[in-house]
Design a protein around this motif. Sequence first.
Motif, PDB file in Angstrom:
ATOM      1  N   THR A   1       0.845  -1.200   0.000  1.00 43.40           N
ATOM      2  CA  THR A   1       0.000   0.000   0.000  1.00 43.40           C
ATOM      3  C   THR A   1       0.876   1.245   0.000  1.00 43.40           C
ATOM      4  N   THR A   2       0.344   2.323  -0.561  1.00 39.25           N
ATOM      5  CA  THR A   2       1.044   3.605  -0.584  1.00 39.25           C
ATOM      6  C   THR A   2       0.307   4.574   0.318  1.00 39.25           C
ATOM      7  N   MET A   3       1.029   5.167   1.249  1.00 34.19           N
ATOM      8  CA  MET A   3       0.408   6.096   2.185  1.00 34.19           C
ATOM      9  C   MET A   3      -0.029   7.373   1.460  1.00 34.19           C
ATOM     10  N   ARG A   4      -1.149   7.910   1.889  1.00 31.99           N
ATOM     11  CA  ARG A   4      -1.647   9.164   1.336  1.00 31.99           C
ATOM     12  C   ARG A   4      -0.770  10.308   1.852  1.00 31.99           C
ATOM     13  N   ALA A   5      -0.330  11.157   0.932  1.00 28.60           N
ATOM     14  CA  ALA A   5       0.555  12.259   1.293  1.00 28.60           C
ATOM     15  C   ALA A   5      -0.175  13.297   2.142  1.00 28.60           C
ATOM     16  N   LEU A   6       0.553  13.988   3.005  1.00 29.36           N
ATOM     17  CA  LEU A   6      -0.025  15.107   3.743  1.00 29.36           C
ATOM     18  C   LEU A   6      -0.536  16.168   2.778  1.00 29.36           C
ATOM     19  N   ARG A   7       0.207  16.406   1.710  1.00 27.83           N
ATOM     20  CA  ARG A   7      -0.167  17.415   0.720  1.00 27.83           C
ATOM     21  C   ARG A   7      -1.520  17.105   0.075  1.00 27.83           C
ATOM     22  N   ALA A   8      -1.890  15.844   0.003  1.00 28.95           N
ATOM     23  CA  ALA A   8      -3.159  15.467  -0.623  1.00 28.95           C
ATOM     24  C   ALA A   8      -4.355  16.035   0.137  1.00 28.95           C
ATOM     25  N   ASP A   9      -4.208  16.237   1.439  1.00 29.18           N
ATOM     26  CA  ASP A   9      -5.318  16.711   2.264  1.00 29.18           C
ATOM     27  C   ASP A   9      -5.167  18.155   2.711  1.00 29.18           C
ATOM     28  N   CYS A  10      -4.096  18.831   2.276  1.00 26.64           N
ATOM     29  CA  CYS A  10      -3.894  20.222   2.693  1.00 26.64           C
ATOM     30  C   CYS A  10      -3.072  20.957   1.642  1.00 26.64           C
ATOM     31  N   PRO A  11      -3.666  21.234   0.474  1.00 29.18           N
ATOM     32  CA  PRO A  11      -2.893  21.846  -0.617  1.00 29.18           C
ATOM     33  C   PRO A  11      -2.280  23.190  -0.285  1.00 29.18           C
ATOM     34  N   ASP A  12      -2.939  23.989   0.554  1.00 30.82           N
ATOM     35  CA  ASP A  12      -2.451  25.337   0.833  1.00 30.82           C
ATOM     36  C   ASP A  12      -1.484  25.409   2.006  1.00 30.82           C
ATOM     37  N   GLY A  13      -1.371  24.328   2.770  1.00 29.82           N
ATOM     38  CA  GLY A  13      -0.546  24.373   3.971  1.00 29.82           C
ATOM     39  C   GLY A  13       0.690  23.500   3.920  1.00 29.82           C
ATOM     40  N   VAL A  14       0.933  22.855   2.764  1.00 23.63           N
ATOM     41  CA  VAL A  14       2.043  21.907   2.667  1.00 23.63           C
ATOM     42  C   VAL A  14       2.843  22.172   1.395  1.00 23.63           C
ATOM     43  N   VAL A  15       4.151  22.234   1.536  1.00 34.24           N
ATOM     44  CA  VAL A  15       5.057  22.179   0.390  1.00 34.24           C
ATOM     45  C   VAL A  15       5.584  20.753   0.321  1.00 34.24           C
ATOM     46  N   TYR A  16       5.363  20.109  -0.800  1.00 36.26           N
ATOM     47  CA  TYR A  16       5.729  18.698  -0.970  1.00 36.26           C
ATOM     48  C   TYR A  16       7.015  18.597  -1.786  1.00 36.26           C
ATOM     49  N   LEU A  17       7.965  17.809  -1.293  1.00 35.65           N
ATOM     50  CA  LEU A  17       9.221  17.577  -1.996  1.00 35.65           C
ATOM     51  C   LEU A  17       9.296  16.131  -2.466  1.00 35.65           C
ATOM     52  N   GLY A  18       9.631  15.954  -3.739  1.00 34.24           N
ATOM     53  CA  GLY A  18       9.776  14.610  -4.293  1.00 34.24           C
ATOM     54  C   GLY A  18      11.077  14.475  -5.052  1.00 34.24           C
ATOM     55  N   SER A  19      11.405  13.245  -5.427  1.00 31.64           N
ATOM     56  CA  SER A  19      12.682  12.990  -6.083  1.00 31.64           C
ATOM     57  C   SER A  19      12.607  11.710  -6.892  1.00 31.64           C
ATOM     58  N   PHE A  20      13.343  11.681  -8.002  1.00 27.31           N
ATOM     59  CA  PHE A  20      13.522  10.446  -8.770  1.00 27.31           C
ATOM     60  C   PHE A  20      14.796   9.706  -8.365  1.00 27.31           C
ATOM     61  N   SER A  21      15.488  10.202  -7.354  1.00 23.61           N
ATOM     62  CA  SER A  21      16.753   9.583  -6.962  1.00 23.61           C
ATOM     63  C   SER A  21      16.565   8.173  -6.430  1.00 23.61           C
ATOM     64  N   LYS A  22      15.443   7.899  -5.755  1.00 25.17           N
ATOM     65  CA  LYS A  22      15.243   6.585  -5.151  1.00 25.17           C
ATOM     66  C   LYS A  22      14.408   5.659  -6.027  1.00 25.17           C
ATOM     67  N   THR A  23      13.585   6.219  -6.909  1.00 24.85           N
ATOM     68  CA  THR A  23      12.721   5.387  -7.754  1.00 24.85           C
ATOM     69  C   THR A  23      13.243   5.231  -9.174  1.00 24.85           C
ATOM     70  N   LEU A  24      14.282   6.006  -9.529  1.00 18.26           N
ATOM     71  CA  LEU A  24      14.949   5.840 -10.817  1.00 18.26           C
ATOM     72  C   LEU A  24      16.450   5.773 -10.561  1.00 18.26           C
ATOM     73  N   ALA A  25      17.122   6.907 -10.498  1.00 17.41           N
ATOM     74  CA  ALA A  25      18.556   6.913 -10.222  1.00 17.41           C
ATOM     75  C   ALA A  25      18.976   8.295  -9.747  1.00 17.41           C
ATOM     76  N   PRO A  26      19.833   8.364  -8.721  1.00 15.16           N
ATOM     77  CA  PRO A  26      20.267   9.663  -8.224  1.00 15.16           C
ATOM     78  C   PRO A  26      21.175  10.414  -9.183  1.00 15.16           C
ATOM     79  N   GLY A  27      21.803   9.709 -10.116  1.00 10.89           N
ATOM     80  CA  GLY A  27      22.707  10.373 -11.045  1.00 10.89           C
ATOM     81  C   GLY A  27      22.024  11.360 -11.978  1.00 10.89           C
ATOM     82  N   PHE A  28      20.719  11.216 -12.169  1.00 12.63           N
ATOM     83  CA  PHE A  28      20.000  12.193 -12.992  1.00 12.63           C
ATOM     84  C   PHE A  28      19.817  13.517 -12.246  1.00 12.63           C
TER      85      PHE A  28
END
Length: 410
Positions: free
Chosen positions: A207-234
């Motif tokens: 299961t994938t946990m629901r992000a905090l940002r999903a329930d509070c668009p105006d109060g959360v800055v969400y940071l994501g990355s492809f370093s762990k799901t693709l490759a950090p070298g990109f």
Amino acid sequence: MVASEVRALFAVASRPEVVSLAGGMPYVTALPLDVVGELVADLVARRGPVALQYGSGQGDPHLREQICEVMRLEGIEANSNDVVVTVGSQQALDLITRVFIDPGDVILAEGPSYVGALGTFSAYQAKVIHIAMDDEGIIPESLAQTIYALKTAGTRIKFLYTIPNFHNPAGVTLNTARRQQILDICQRADVLIVEDNPYGLLGFEGTTMRALRADCPDGVVYLGSFSKTLAPGFRVGWALAPHAIRDKLVLAMESAVLSHSTFTQLAVGQYLATQPWRQQIKTFRELYCERRDAMLSALEALMPAGCSWTRPAGGFFVWATLPEGLDSKVLLPRAVAERVAFVPGAGFYADGGGTRHMRLSYCYPEPERIREGVRRLAGVIEQEMQTRETFGPDASIERGGVNTPGPDLA
């Protein structure tokens, strides 16, 4: 700025004779590297004049749309205009801190917290106040009490920095009930949340946990990355931010690097458009789950009495606690001498805490190497316990230690 616990380790931990349970390096060998190579070659052949040119400070528009598709897996419905592509999520952290922090401002963060974030916050002269956490993540009562005390004292709180999923370094996940509590507490106190989520798609329980940002668009800055799901070298990450914050992030990005790599952005976009990336994430999850199990079984079988550790449901890390009186920094050079490396816990605290703790990473070594590394580490801990029992609690201190290992420690 000071050297981090992690960076100082790599010169030693990368030696082949050392089992590194230290760095959180993704196992990129699990990628179809021949396919990635063909994809990159095709990109240069077909779109070289665009890929090798300057780009937008906000990031490639098509990639931003694809990022919105990735975030949808965590319940986030977003407009691509609110996405800012960054050089890994580490740069997003730097830009947010640069935009928000004046010297002396307070940032709230779990204790322990990601060492790269603490280094960034320190460089901008922020004061980090740690919020207590347990095996279920941030303790809401601790957060509410800390916010109340700081506001009562007239202290400015700029944001709460949190890694809710498969925490680095603690390995724990904020449970569902607490997520809404954390959002409610911060909304009432008018405290922005910076949600750092590089491991969110790497859960081992299906299961994938629901992000905090999903329930509070105006109060959360969400940071994501492809370093762990693709490759950090990109070096491709992103920030999803409310409009006003997004505009400031774009300005900060342009002043920092003018524009980031169009080439790597288009390469990641090509990968997402042509490859079964969801299946690749599943492959990573299964691989890391096997290695997590190898570490947990080795810890259970080999670690001496008095040690404890978290049991992560995803991500890369186990957070271990040593018996009373032991200091992980003191143990580190002796562990390296026995050809095993870890990260001392003190590097994950801004207030000098964490001396009894260590971060153990299972993402990179093969399972048999993980077991061997734990065997070596357990021997070092047992030897230290015997020394203290024989010579007294000050024996370790008298023999000395180092804050971080240098390249000459082998």
